[in-house]
Design a protein around this motif. Structure first.
Motif, PDB file in Angstrom:
ATOM      1  N   ALA A  11      -1.823   2.378  18.562  1.00 30.78           N
ATOM      2  CA  ALA A  11      -2.533   3.580  18.126  1.00 30.78           C
ATOM      3  C   ALA A  11      -3.917   3.258  17.568  1.00 30.78           C
ATOM      4  O   ALA A  11      -4.697   4.157  17.286  1.00 30.78           O
ATOM      5  CB  ALA A  11      -1.709   4.313  17.066  1.00 30.78           C
ATOM      6  N   GLN A  12      -4.204   1.972  17.390  1.00 31.64           N
ATOM      7  CA  GLN A  12      -5.471   1.512  16.806  1.00 31.64           C
ATOM      8  C   GLN A  12      -5.754   2.238  15.494  1.00 31.64           C
ATOM      9  O   GLN A  12      -6.828   2.802  15.286  1.00 31.64           O
ATOM     10  CB  GLN A  12      -6.618   1.709  17.789  1.00 31.64           C
ATOM     11  N   HIS A  13      -4.748   2.196  14.615  1.00 33.34           N
ATOM     12  CA  HIS A  13      -4.869   2.895  13.329  1.00 33.34           C
ATOM     13  C   HIS A  13      -4.195   2.066  12.232  1.00 33.34           C
ATOM     14  O   HIS A  13      -3.203   1.403  12.480  1.00 33.34           O
ATOM     15  CB  HIS A  13      -4.206   4.271  13.409  1.00 33.34           C
ATOM     16  N   GLN A  14      -4.762   2.125  11.030  1.00 33.59           N
ATOM     17  CA  GLN A  14      -4.176   1.458   9.866  1.00 33.59           C
ATOM     18  C   GLN A  14      -4.145   2.445   8.706  1.00 33.59           C
ATOM     19  O   GLN A  14      -5.058   3.241   8.534  1.00 33.59           O
ATOM     20  CB  GLN A  14      -4.972   0.223   9.461  1.00 33.59           C
ATOM     21  N   ALA A  15      -3.072   2.377   7.927  1.00 34.28           N
ATOM     22  CA  ALA A  15      -2.952   3.220   6.737  1.00 34.28           C
ATOM     23  C   ALA A  15      -2.538   2.345   5.568  1.00 34.28           C
ATOM     24  O   ALA A  15      -1.824   1.354   5.742  1.00 34.28           O
ATOM     25  CB  ALA A  15      -1.913   4.318   6.970  1.00 34.28           C
ATOM     26  N   ARG A  16      -3.001   2.718   4.381  1.00 30.41           N
ATOM     27  CA  ARG A  16      -2.652   1.979   3.170  1.00 30.41           C
ATOM     28  C   ARG A  16      -1.997   2.908   2.163  1.00 30.41           C
ATOM     29  O   ARG A  16      -2.383   4.065   2.036  1.00 30.41           O
ATOM     30  CB  ARG A  16      -3.899   1.381   2.518  1.00 30.41           C
ATOM     31  N   GLY A  17      -1.020   2.359   1.461  1.00 37.68           N
ATOM     32  CA  GLY A  17      -0.388   3.115   0.389  1.00 37.68           C
ATOM     33  C   GLY A  17      -1.179   2.956  -0.902  1.00 37.68           C
ATOM     34  O   GLY A  17      -2.159   2.209  -0.951  1.00 37.68           O
ATOM     35  N   PRO A  18      -0.736   3.627  -1.953  1.00 34.71           N
ATOM     36  CA  PRO A  18      -1.404   3.464  -3.243  1.00 34.71           C
ATOM     37  C   PRO A  18      -1.051   2.112  -3.852  1.00 34.71           C
ATOM     38  O   PRO A  18       0.008   1.551  -3.552  1.00 34.71           O
ATOM     39  CB  PRO A  18      -0.831   4.609  -4.089  1.00 34.71           C
ATOM     40  N   PRO A  19      -1.911   1.556  -4.702  1.00 33.57           N
ATOM     41  CA  PRO A  19      -1.589   0.272  -5.332  1.00 33.57           C
ATOM     42  C   PRO A  19      -0.403   0.403  -6.294  1.00 33.57           C
ATOM     43  O   PRO A  19      -0.231   1.431  -6.940  1.00 33.57           O
ATOM     44  CB  PRO A  19      -2.854  -0.102  -6.099  1.00 33.57           C
ATOM     45  N   THR A  20       0.395  -0.644  -6.335  1.00 36.46           N
ATOM     46  CA  THR A  20       1.504  -0.732  -7.273  1.00 36.46           C
ATOM     47  C   THR A  20       1.250  -1.920  -8.184  1.00 36.46           C
ATOM     48  O   THR A  20       1.038  -3.036  -7.714  1.00 36.46           O
ATOM     49  CB  THR A  20       2.842  -0.943  -6.526  1.00 36.46           C
ATOM     50  N   ALA A  21       1.258  -1.673  -9.493  1.00 36.35           N
ATOM     51  CA  ALA A  21       0.968  -2.736 -10.460  1.00 36.35           C
ATOM     52  C   ALA A  21       2.217  -3.562 -10.744  1.00 36.35           C
ATOM     53  O   ALA A  21       3.298  -3.023 -10.945  1.00 36.35           O
ATOM     54  CB  ALA A  21       0.439  -2.133 -11.753  1.00 36.35           C
ATOM     55  N   LEU A  22       2.048  -4.877 -10.744  1.00 31.26           N
ATOM     56  CA  LEU A  22       3.111  -5.787 -11.160  1.00 31.26           C
ATOM     57  C   LEU A  22       2.714  -6.353 -12.514  1.00 31.26           C
ATOM     58  O   LEU A  22       1.616  -6.894 -12.671  1.00 31.26           O
ATOM     59  CB  LEU A  22       3.277  -6.930 -10.148  1.00 31.26           C
ATOM     60  N   THR A  23       3.593  -6.208 -13.497  1.00 34.13           N
ATOM     61  CA  THR A  23       3.356  -6.755 -14.831  1.00 34.13           C
ATOM     62  C   THR A  23       4.563  -7.592 -15.234  1.00 34.13           C
ATOM     63  O   THR A  23       5.665  -7.391 -14.741  1.00 34.13           O
ATOM     64  CB  THR A  23       3.134  -5.648 -15.877  1.00 34.13           C
TER      65      THR A  23
END
Length: 104
Positions: free
Chosen positions: A53-65
């Motif tokens: 599909a020549q497409h990329q999607a990103r999710g929201p950042p998730t913080a690791l503490t």
């Protein structure tokens, strides 16, 4: 179409070749991190791409503490359900509902 999963760490592509403690499942997209260290703390973002599909999607950042006491297993069980209240499925299709539990 086939999907490919990768992860970003603090907005930079996570180099899995340099660290054998990290693994990304190309079946689920999950990132597995063994033996968390202080330098692992930061924001992790999942990226999904489809070459067809020549497409990329990103999710929201998730913080690791890190936990302040560094001890796991002495806490009340925590159960996280990983699916919405309602799932729609076509007749004859397969549905996968996942549940994750953490605790002693």
């Amino acid at each position: 179409p086939a999907l490919s999963y990768s992860w970003l760490f603090n907005s930079s592509t996570l180099d899995l070749q340099q660290d054998s403690r990290r693994f990304v499942s190309q079946a689920t997209g999950n990132l597995y991190l063994a033996k968390v260290e202080p330098w692992d703390v930061g924001d992790y973002t999942c990226a999904v791409s489809s070459a067809q599909a020549q497409h990329q999607a990103r999710g929201p950042p998730t913080a690791l503490t890190l936990r302040g006491d560094g001890v796991m297993g002495e806490y009340e069980p925590k159960i996280e359900v990983r699916f919405p209240e309602r799932i729609y499925a076509a007749r004859g299709s397969s549905v996968r509902l996942e549940c994750f539990a953490l605790g002693k």
